[in-house]
Design a protein around this motif. Structure first.
Motif, PDB file in Angstrom:
ATOM      1  N   VAL A  60       0.971  -0.955  -0.087  1.00 25.22           N
ATOM      2  CA  VAL A  60      -0.161   0.310   0.027  1.00 25.22           C
ATOM      3  C   VAL A  60       1.174   1.535  -0.096  1.00 25.22           C
ATOM      4  O   VAL A  60       0.640   2.036  -0.691  1.00 25.22           O
ATOM      5  N   ARG A 361      -8.475   7.272  -1.924  1.00 22.94           N
ATOM      6  CA  ARG A 361      -7.174   5.846  -1.861  1.00 22.94           C
ATOM      7  C   ARG A 361      -6.001   5.266  -1.735  1.00 22.94           C
ATOM      8  O   ARG A 361      -6.499   3.909  -1.356  1.00 22.94           O
ATOM      9  N   GLU A 365      -6.574   1.593   0.045  1.00 26.70           N
ATOM     10  CA  GLU A 365      -6.019   0.411  -0.003  1.00 26.70           C
ATOM     11  C   GLU A 365      -5.603  -0.472   1.187  1.00 26.70           C
ATOM     12  O   GLU A 365      -5.645  -1.855   1.245  1.00 26.70           O
ATOM     13  N   ASP A 368      -8.109  -2.396   2.354  1.00 25.73           N
ATOM     14  CA  ASP A 368      -8.357  -3.589   1.144  1.00 25.73           C
ATOM     15  C   ASP A 368      -7.620  -4.577   1.435  1.00 25.73           C
ATOM     16  O   ASP A 368      -7.437  -5.535   1.680  1.00 25.73           O
ATOM     17  N   SER A 369      -6.721  -4.164   2.400  1.00 27.46           N
ATOM     18  CA  SER A 369      -5.098  -5.011   2.590  1.00 27.46           C
ATOM     19  C   SER A 369      -5.619  -5.662   4.278  1.00 27.46           C
ATOM     20  O   SER A 369      -4.038  -6.648   4.473  1.00 27.46           O
TER      21      SER A 369
END
Length: 451
Positions: A60, A361, A365, A368-369
């Protein structure tokens, strides 16, 4: 204590049959990388420089910096990564010599104060006054950990990282057990796991800092957060609190009972051998940081998909004063800016802190990680995430805790932290008694220690 994990992108998928056989090798290879990119002196001319840690949110951060560099060619950042243990040594040496990177990755606490006292980091208070939107993005309690003597020297850069108790559901099922909710239940499980040929706990003891997680939680559960608050404040004799001695005694009782895998003294957290034992069911449980979930998601996604690995909070201790909602670990990590950086490097760094870090963003991210960013207004995004069970669990823990104590090896001065890790290692090895440990640590209070 600090986040660590593999560099492998989180979209990687490994067949379950292969993962069981290869996870130890894969993790060891991915976690043993000492650096990537072209590491070099942080100060001087040229691009702003940034040093980060392998694993965790590495991918990321790489994307965040790459995106920034493409959009800001005149304010670019050169990014390098290091293994956790190697980084701590390297960055202290570099900063002490006035050659640290522009962006100094840290945990706040005593280490940050040592940088402040030496004039090595930039006071960001006036910058935040000019850009209140930067200050306002953060959870207030997390932002406060970058403050020294009323001034801000570090800004949060990532995610909430409480220490959690991870467990292997298959291993627990083999002995008909649930995750322990009390210390008595934990001790009762030890002989059951040993009889079944399963190590009760994995532990990366060679790295020393994982040992600290046990002491931190036991002292908190027994005596409450005030015990360490007195230690951190350098109150004479603070280590003599009965909660410290009781916690050390319980640790040695767990060692004597065979609570840890036989290899714990030679197992290093940076190579993932502790996680490998948990994943393969050779160990039933592992006390580790919230950042470990990212490692599991990246390298062993099937362990999440089939719910092999679960997580819970640290057990309570009968008669203890500490709330079961109290947390220890890293509220987050931080960026400080080197006072030795050039004017152009500082300009680029301040621009990134304002407009690059925690962009829409970047924040998504991180989610999402498999991690919880320490910024406001993300609850709905967490609830909609693929990893919502873990993310909402951590978010609620962090939101509802009364006390989130910073990892002791970061909260104390560097010299005291080193003494703590060395002496605690001797406790686990049964080479010191609790009384001897207390005497040695009391000797570090209000004494002149060479940093």
């Amino acid at each position: 204590m600090a986040p660590r994990g593999p560099r492998t992108p989180h979209t990687r998928r490994t067949p379950r049959t292969a993962a069981a056989a290869l996870c130890a090798t894969a993790l060891a290879l991915s976690l043993s990388l000492t650096a990537c990119g072209s590491a070099g002196p942080g100060a001087g001319t040229g691009s702003a420089t940034m040093w980060g840690l392998n694993g965790g949110d590495q991918a990321v951060l790489e994307d965040s910096v790459d995106t920034w560099n493409k959009a800001h060619p005149g304010e670019d950042i050169r990014l390098d990564f290091f293994a956790n243990d190697a980084y701590k040594t390297k960055v202290r040496t570099a900063v002490g010599a006035g050659k640290g990177p522009t962006f100094i990755y840290g945990w706040g606490g005593g280490v940050l104060k040592s940088y402040v006292d030496a004039g090595q980091v930039v006071d960001l208070s006036s910058y935040l006054d000019r850009h209140p939107e930067v200050r306002d993005r953060y959870l207030p309690s997390v932002l406060d950990n970058g403050v020294v003597d009323g001034k801000t020297y570090a800004l949060p850069n990532g995610r909430s990282q409480p220490i959690l108790l991870y467990f292997n559901r298959d291993a627990l099922a083999k002995v008909g057990a649930e995750p322990p909710e009390t210390w008595a239940q934990l001790m009762d499980l030890v002989p059951k796991f040993k009889k079944a040929g399963i190590a009760p706990f994995a532990l990366g003891g060679q790295s020393k800092w994982p040992d600290l997680m046990w002491l931190e939680y036991l002292v908190d559960r027994i005596g409450g957060p005030e015990v360490f608050a007195d230690i951190a404040a350098n109150k004479p004799g603070a280590w003599s609190h009965p909660a410290v001695t009781e916690a050390l005694t319980k640790i040695q009782q767990l060692v004597d009972a065979g609570g840890f895998a036989d290899s714990f003294t030679s197992s290093a957290a940076d190579n993932g051998s502790d996680l490998a034992l948990l994943h393969t069911g050779k160990a039933a449980m592992l006390l580790h940081g919230g950042w470990l979930y990212q490692t599991i998601k990246a390298n062993l996604p099937e362990a999440i998909e089939d719910r092999t690995i679960g997580w819970t909070t640290f057990p309570t201790v009968a008669g203890g004063k500490g709330s079961p909602a109290n947390l220890v670990g890293n509220p987050t990590n931080y960026w400080s800016l080197s006072a030795k950086a050039t004017a152009s490097q500082k300009k680029a760094a301040l621009a990134y802190l304002k407009n690059g870090m925690f962009s829409e963003r970047h924040t998504q991210e991180l989610i999402d990680s498999g991690t919880v960013p320490v910024v406001k207004g993300i609850k709905k995004r967490l609830e909609a995430a693929e990893d919502k069970d873990f993310l909402t669990f951590v978010y609620e823990l962090t939101k509802n805790t009364r006390n989130f104590t910073l990892s002791w090896d970061q909260a104390l001065s560097p010299a005291q932290a080193e003494a703590l890790l060395v002496n605690l290692d001797q406790i686990f090895l049964k080479k010191l008694t609790p009384g001897q440990f207390v005497d040695k640590m009391n000797a570090t209070i209000n004494t002149t220690i060479e940093e």
